[in-house]
Write an enzyme that holds these catalytic residues in place. Structure first.
Site, PDB file in Angstrom:
ATOM      1  N   TYR A   1       3.055 123.595   9.252  1.00 32.90           N
ATOM      2  CA  TYR A   1       2.028 124.425   8.618  1.00 32.90           C
ATOM      3  C   TYR A   1       2.592 125.017   7.320  1.00 32.90           C
ATOM      4  O   TYR A   1       3.647 125.664   7.328  1.00 32.90           O
ATOM      5  CB  TYR A   1       1.565 125.532   9.561  1.00 32.90           C
ATOM      6  CG  TYR A   1       0.609 126.461   8.889  1.00 32.90           C
ATOM      7  CD1 TYR A   1      -0.656 126.019   8.503  1.00 32.90           C
ATOM      8  CD2 TYR A   1       0.961 127.761   8.581  1.00 32.90           C
ATOM      9  CE1 TYR A   1      -1.533 126.866   7.836  1.00 32.90           C
ATOM     10  CE2 TYR A   1       0.094 128.613   7.932  1.00 32.90           C
ATOM     11  CZ  TYR A   1      -1.157 128.152   7.562  1.00 32.90           C
ATOM     12  OH  TYR A   1      -2.011 128.988   6.898  1.00 32.90           O
TER      13      TYR A   1
ATOM     14  N   LYS B   1      -7.520 129.560  15.481  1.00 36.28           N
ATOM     15  CA  LYS B   1      -7.962 128.172  15.628  1.00 36.28           C
ATOM     16  C   LYS B   1      -8.608 127.942  17.001  1.00 36.28           C
ATOM     17  O   LYS B   1      -9.637 128.506  17.282  1.00 36.28           O
ATOM     18  CB  LYS B   1      -6.771 127.235  15.373  1.00 36.28           C
ATOM     19  CG  LYS B   1      -5.917 127.644  14.153  1.00 36.28           C
ATOM     20  CD  LYS B   1      -6.636 127.475  12.831  1.00 36.28           C
ATOM     21  CE  LYS B   1      -5.911 128.097  11.635  1.00 36.28           C
ATOM     22  NZ  LYS B   1      -4.525 127.720  11.444  1.00 36.28           N
TER      23      LYS B   1
HETATM   24  C1  LIG Z   1      -3.435 128.239  10.716  1.00 38.62           C
HETATM   25  C2  LIG Z   1      -2.073 127.996  11.227  1.00 38.62           C
HETATM   26  C3  LIG Z   1      -1.093 128.992  11.160  1.00 38.62           C
HETATM   27  C4  LIG Z   1      -1.325 130.330  10.470  1.00 38.62           C
HETATM   28  O1  LIG Z   1      -2.200 131.144  11.222  1.00 38.62           O
HETATM   29  P1  LIG Z   1      -3.188 132.229  10.564  1.00 38.62           P
HETATM   30  O2  LIG Z   1      -3.968 132.720  11.735  1.00 38.62           O
HETATM   31  O3  LIG Z   1      -3.992 131.531   9.507  1.00 38.62           O
HETATM   32  O4  LIG Z   1      -2.330 133.295   9.953  1.00 38.62           O
HETATM   33  C5  LIG Z   1       0.153 128.721  11.707  1.00 38.62           C
HETATM   34  N1  LIG Z   1       0.425 127.518  12.287  1.00 38.62           N
HETATM   35  C6  LIG Z   1      -0.506 126.555  12.366  1.00 38.62           C
HETATM   36  C7  LIG Z   1      -0.151 125.242  13.008  1.00 38.62           C
HETATM   37  C8  LIG Z   1      -1.775 126.750  11.841  1.00 38.62           C
HETATM   38  O5  LIG Z   1      -2.675 125.758  11.908  1.00 38.62           O
END
Ligand SMILES: *Cc1c(COP(=O)(O)O)cnc(C)c1O
Length: 365
Positions: A102, A198
Site C-alpha cells: 500500500y 475497506k
Molecule cells: C487503504 C489501505 C491502507 C490505509 O488505510 P486508510 O484507512 O486509508 O488510512 C493500508 N493498507 C491497505 C492494504 C489499504 O488498502
C-alpha cells in the site's frame, strides 16, 4: 457486554460477526449497541475522558478481536493504526518493508527514513529466501499479503516463523484477505493491521483502522494503547458505530463478492485485449493489465456501472489505474487496473467490464 463464550463455543466466524458485541440481555435492553456521543463521563466509573475510551469502540473491538483471535484496538484510520505500529520501533531501528505494498504505508516509512528516524530494507515479498535473509538485525518486519495493488502473495507461515525465531517483531496488513480468509496471529504474527475503511466496514462511507495483538501479549497492547491515547489517533464514535453495523454482514458480502471475482477473473483472462490477470484465488480483488496506460485509462473511463474511484472493499465495484498517482511504485505496470469487485449481480458487472475493455481497445486502433 453480552458474554457469548458459553453459548456454543467456538462460534463460527459468520455467527461471531453477528452475535458478539451486543449489550447484556436484560429485559428492555437494546439489542444493538447504542451510539454514545459524549466526550466525558461522570467521575468514579471505568470511563473518564473519551480520548481514553468510548463505549462505542468496545463492541467493534470485541468482534474484530475475536475474529482475528486476539484483542483489537480501533484507530482513526488505517494509516493511524500503521503509525501506531511503527511507534514500536525505537529511533535508529531497522524496518523490513515490501518493495510494493500500500503506497501510503511505504510513503510513511520513506518519510521516517528521510527524517533519520529509522533504517528501511525493502524486499520482494514473493522471494521468501530474500525476505528471511533480510531479517538479521531488524527490529520489525511489515508484511502485506495479498499486496495492494499487485496481489502478490507472501509465504506468511515461513516468514513469520523465521521472524519469530530471530526475535524480529512482525506486523501483517490483513486488509485484503480479512480475518475470514487469513488469520495472521495464528500463523505467528505479533500484530495484525486493518484498514477498516475497506472490507470490514464495507460501504465506502467512513475511514477507520485497527490493530490486533495476541491475547497474551499485554506489553505490546499497552504500548499501542498509550500511543493511541497520547497521539489522539482515536476513531470517532459514529464512524465506529457504522463500522460495527458494516462488519455484521462481512461474511455474506465477502462470499458473494469473492464468487463474482473468481468468475470475472476467469472471463477476463480470455477476453481480447487483456494481457494478464492477477487473482490470488480467494478474496474479491483482481488486477489486470491491458495493452498500454492509454487503453487502461480508456477502460476506466468507459465503465458505466463500475465506479471510477480509488479505494476498495465496498459493496459497489470500483476500478482504478494505480499509476495515475505519481506516488505509486514504478514496479506497478502503467497499464494495470485494480478492480474491487462488489456485490452487484455478476452478469451486470461482466457486461460493463467487457464493453469497457472492448471500447478502450477499439478507440486505440
Ligand atoms: C487503504 C489501505 C491502507 C490505509 O488505510 P486508510 O484507512 O486509508 O488510512 C493500508 N493498507 C491497505 C492494504 C489499504 O488498502
Amino acid at each position: 457486554m453480552l458474554d457469548m463464550s458459553a453459548a456454543y463455543p467456538p462460534l463460527s466466524p459468520a455467527t461471531a460477526l453477528v452475535a458478539l458485541g451486543r449489550p447484556d440481555r436484560e429485559p428492555g435492553a437494546p439489542v444493538s449497541p447504542p451510539l454514545v456521543l459524549s466526550s466525558t463521563f461522570t467521575a468514579g466509573g471505568d470511563l473518564d475522558y473519551a480520548r481514553e475510551g468510548n463505549p462505542t469502540w468496545e463492541p467493534f473491538e470485541e468482534v474484530l478481536g475475536t475474529l482475528e483471535g486476539g484483542r483489537a484496538l480501533a484507530f482513526g484510520s488505517g494509516m493511524a493504526a500503521a503509525t501506531a505500529a511503527f511507534s514500536l520501533v525505537a529511533p535508529g531501528g531497522v524496518i523490513v518493508v515490501p518493495r510494493v505494498a500500500y503506497s501510503g504505508v511505504l510513503a510513511s516509512v520513506r518519510q521516517r527514513v528521510e527524517e533519520g528516524q529509522v533504517i528501511a530494507r525493502a524486499v520482494d515479498l514473493t522471494d521468501t529466501d530474500a525476505v528471511v535473509a533480510s531479517l538479521p538485525g531488524a527490529d520489525l518486519i511489515w508484511l502485506e499479503s495479498p499486496t495492494n495493488p499487485l496481489l502478490d502473495v507472501a509465504d506468511l507461515p515461513a516468514i513469520l516463523a523465521a521472524a519469530r525465531a530471530q526475535g524480529v517483531r512482525s506486523v501483517v496488513d490483513n486488509t485484503f484477505a480479512t480475518p475470514l480468509r487469513q488469520r495472521p496471529l495464528t500463523l505467528g504474527a505479533d500484530v495484525v493491521m486493518h484498514s477498516v475503511t475497506k472490507y470490514l466496514s464495507g460501504h465506502s462511507d467512513l475511514l477507520l483502522g485497527a490493530l490486533v495483538t495476541a491475547t497474551d501479549d499485554e506489553a505490546v497492547r499497552a504500548q499501542l494503547l498509550t500511543h493511541r491515547t497520547l497521539v489522539g489517533a482515536i476513531p470517532g464514535a459514529f464512524d465506529t458505530w457504522l463500522a460495527l453495523r458494516g462488519i455484521r454482514t462481512l461474511a455474506v458480502r465477502l462470499d458473494r463478492a469473492e464468487a463474482s471475482a473468481r468468475e470475472l477473473a476467469r472471463r477476463l483472462a480470455g477476453l481480447e485485449g487483456v494481457q494478464r490477470v492477477r487473482y490470488p484465488g480467494s478474496g474479491a480483488m483482481i488486477a489486470f493489465e491491458l495493452e498500454s496506460a492509454t487503453v487502461a485509462q480508456g477502460c476506466v473511463d468507459a465503465c458505466r456501472l463500475v465506479s471510477a474511484s480509488t479505494s476498495l472493499g465496498g459493496v459497489e465495484s470500483q476500478i482504478e489505474r494505480r499509476r495515475r498517482y505519481a506516488g505509486e511504485s514504478a514496479d506497478v505496470p502503467e497499464s494495470l487496473l485494480r478492480l474491487s469487485v462488489g456485490i452487484e449481480e455478476v452478469e451486470d458487472l461482466w457486461r460493463d467490464l467487457s464493453q469497457a475493455v472492448a471500447a478502450a481497445v477499439d478507440t486505440s486502433r
